[in-house]
Enzyme design. Structure first.
Site, short mmCIF file in Angstrom:
data_model
loop_
_atom_site.label_atom_id
_atom_site.label_comp_id
_atom_site.label_asym_id
_atom_site.label_seq_id
_atom_site.Cartn_x
_atom_site.Cartn_y
_atom_site.Cartn_z
N HIS A 52 25.81 21.81 -14.89
CA HIS A 52 25.55 22.10 -16.31
C HIS A 52 26.87 22.39 -17.01
CE1 HIS A 52 21.33 23.16 -14.90
NE2 HIS A 52 21.16 22.22 -15.79
N LYS A 91 8.18 19.96 -16.17
CA LYS A 91 8.13 21.41 -16.39
C LYS A 91 6.94 21.79 -17.27
CE LYS A 91 11.30 23.01 -13.91
NZ LYS A 91 11.01 24.08 -12.95
N SER A 93 11.67 25.95 -18.27
CA SER A 93 13.00 25.78 -18.84
C SER A 93 12.88 25.61 -20.35
CB SER A 93 13.64 24.54 -18.23
OG SER A 93 14.71 24.13 -19.01
N SER A 94 13.95 25.94 -21.05
CA SER A 94 13.92 25.75 -22.52
C SER A 94 13.90 24.27 -22.88
CB SER A 94 15.12 26.44 -23.16
OG SER A 94 16.32 25.97 -22.58
N CYS A 95 14.17 23.37 -21.89
CA CYS A 95 14.11 21.92 -22.16
C CYS A 95 12.71 21.45 -22.52
CB CYS A 95 14.50 21.12 -20.92
SG CYS A 95 16.12 21.47 -20.36
N TYR A 148 12.34 15.46 -16.67
CA TYR A 148 12.39 16.86 -16.21
C TYR A 148 11.50 17.75 -17.10
CZ TYR A 148 14.70 21.41 -15.41
OH TYR A 148 14.99 22.72 -15.13
N1 LIG Z 1 20.06 26.44 -14.08
C1 LIG Z 1 19.65 26.59 -15.33
O1 LIG Z 1 20.43 26.60 -16.27
C2 LIG Z 1 18.18 26.77 -15.62
C3 LIG Z 1 17.80 26.99 -16.95
C4 LIG Z 1 16.48 27.16 -17.25
C5 LIG Z 1 15.53 27.12 -16.25
N2 LIG Z 1 15.91 26.94 -14.97
C6 LIG Z 1 14.86 26.87 -13.95
O2 LIG Z 1 15.10 27.79 -12.90
C7 LIG Z 1 14.62 27.23 -11.69
C8 LIG Z 1 15.73 27.26 -10.65
O3 LIG Z 1 16.85 26.57 -11.14
P1 LIG Z 1 18.28 26.75 -10.47
O4 LIG Z 1 19.28 26.49 -11.50
O5 LIG Z 1 18.30 28.01 -9.68
O6 LIG Z 1 18.29 25.49 -9.48
P2 LIG Z 1 19.18 25.27 -8.17
O7 LIG Z 1 20.35 26.16 -8.16
O8 LIG Z 1 19.37 23.80 -8.06
O9 LIG Z 1 18.21 25.76 -7.00
C9 LIG Z 1 17.06 25.06 -6.68
C10 LIG Z 1 16.49 25.63 -5.41
O10 LIG Z 1 15.33 24.87 -5.07
C11 LIG Z 1 15.48 24.39 -3.73
N3 LIG Z 1 14.78 23.12 -3.59
C12 LIG Z 1 14.97 21.98 -4.32
N4 LIG Z 1 14.13 21.03 -3.91
C13 LIG Z 1 13.41 21.56 -2.89
C14 LIG Z 1 12.39 21.06 -2.04
N5 LIG Z 1 11.92 19.81 -2.17
N6 LIG Z 1 11.89 21.88 -1.10
C15 LIG Z 1 12.35 23.14 -0.94
N7 LIG Z 1 13.29 23.68 -1.74
C16 LIG Z 1 13.82 22.89 -2.68
C17 LIG Z 1 16.98 24.24 -3.53
O11 LIG Z 1 17.31 24.20 -2.18
P3 LIG Z 1 18.49 23.17 -1.72
O12 LIG Z 1 19.65 23.48 -2.59
O13 LIG Z 1 18.68 23.48 -0.28
O14 LIG Z 1 17.94 21.79 -1.98
C18 LIG Z 1 17.44 25.53 -4.22
O15 LIG Z 1 17.23 26.65 -3.37
C19 LIG Z 1 14.15 25.82 -12.00
O16 LIG Z 1 12.75 25.83 -12.15
C20 LIG Z 1 14.79 25.50 -13.32
O17 LIG Z 1 13.99 24.65 -14.09
C21 LIG Z 1 17.23 26.77 -14.61
#
Ligand SMILES: NC(=O)c1ccc[n+]([C@@H]2O[C@H](COP(=O)([O-])OP(=O)(O)OC[C@H]3O[C@@H](n4cnc5c(N)ncnc54)[C@H](OP(=O)(O)O)[C@@H]3O)[C@@H](O)[C@H]2O)c1
Length: 316
Positions: free
Chosen positions: A182, A143, A110-112, A139
């Protein structure tokens, strides 16, 4: 570089914002050997269970998009969960992937991870050059550890693990729960409800002056597949849209798209977070990938998705 279409691909976190977009993208381009498993059937923080899963499924490629993710409030109130879950998930998945002969793994950071006051736009090499933003430090540290772990497995074992550092993502499947969302989905929901209720004003936290960059999740999915097939190096790759916008400007855009015509007020007694966060995307652009979905187009289609899926399920 690998032709991932011919391999077995595990998308960890396939129900999430990023994971579901990666799954869509892979499906659209004809990948047939896709492996997914819901959180309730495999808790990725459970090392023994992750080991058994890899032993049984034997994936060739892994997109690691499973994580505990949330906005300012969630990060402020659950720092232990943000640290523990993310450290556990990434350690278990990276270790098992290496141990079970995965050909290539992509870790989503993440950019964080970048310092709070990093020069802008933020280049990959600014990592660990000064202090982090305190509001999501747990967090960010997790990361950074994931990225370093991927590098360590590459350095010691020659494991082909790459890391992408995406900017703020948004799109279909986003989290619209105001307690944990967010900024962009939170604004969409608040302005949608204000417009529906004819509210005279909407008050937003902070001054409205911080600048943020937003990337549609379908662009992120295309970048992740591009990197899986065209990039194999130690250094993380930034993924962003390439330009930023103030929160006040974003609020104006969301208000227009949702049809809200009342006042937009800012409560400066709440924290703003990092003043500016724009990623330098020169490296991934030079490799041949560029974002293609404009913010206006992306917000409009996300709003259409929200109206179709979220407001309908609330009414049901
Ligand atoms: N969203 C953003 O703006 C953003 C920005 C930069 C980077 N990222 C990165 O992108 C990645 C995904 O982010 P996202 O926004 O897609 O998150 P998200 O929508 O919250 O999805 C997270 C996924 O991980 C699963 N998960 C969480 N804990 C788990 C566990 N203990 N065991 C198995 N599965 C688990 C969740 O399943 P459940 O929902 O069923 O728990 C869901 O499928 C992360 O690494 C994040 O750091 C996101």
């Amino acid at each position: 570089m690998p032709d991932i279409n011919s391999g077995r691909i595990f998308v960890a976190g396939h129900t999430g914002l990023a994971g579901s977009a990666i799954l869509r993208h892979l499906t659209e381009r004809g990948c047939r050997n896709l492996i997914t498993i819901p959180h309730r059937e495999l808790d990725l923080t459970n090392q023994a269970a992750v080991e058994r899963f890899f032993d049984y499924c034997k994936p060739d490629y892994v997109f690691l998009a499973a994580a505990k993710v949330g906005g300012i409030m969630a990060n402020a109130t659950q720092p232990a969960e943000f640290a523990y879950n993310n450290l556990s998930i990434q350690t278990n998945v990276i270790h098992s992937a290496w141990k079970h002969g995965v050909k290539k793994l992509l870790f989503l950071g993440s950019s964080c991870i970048y310092p709070r006051c990093a020069p802008q736009p933020i280049r990959e090499e600014y990592l660990l050059t000064s202090e982090l933003e305190p509001t999501n430090e747990a967090y960010a540290i997790a990361k950074i550890a994931g990225l370093k772990l991927a590098q360590a497995y590459r350095a010691q074992y020659g494991f082909s693990a790459i890391s992408l550092m995406p900017t703020n993502l948004y799109g279909p499947g986003d989290n619209f729960d105001l307690k944990s969302s967010h900024v962009l989905p939170a604004l969409l929901r608040r302005f949608h409800e204000a417009s529906r209720d004819g509210a005279p004003s909407v008050t937003l936290w902070g001054t409205g002056t911080p600048r943020r960059e937003f990337l549609h999740v379908d662009d992120l999915a295309s970048a992740a597949c591009f990197a899986m097939e065209n990039y194999d190096d130690m250094a993380p790759l930034n993924v962003g849209y390439g330009s930023d916008i103030t929160i006040a400007e974003l609020a104006g855009l969301v208000a227009r798209i949702t049809g809200y015509t009342g006042d937009i007020l800012f409560d400066a007694s709440h924290p703003d977070g990092t003043p500016r966060k724009l990623l330098d995307v020169a490296r991934i652009n030079a490799l041949g990938w560029k974002a293609s979905i404009s913010l206006e187009e992306g917000i409009a289609s996300t709003y259409a998705w929200y109206r179709e899926h979220v407001t309908r399920s609330m009414a049901a």
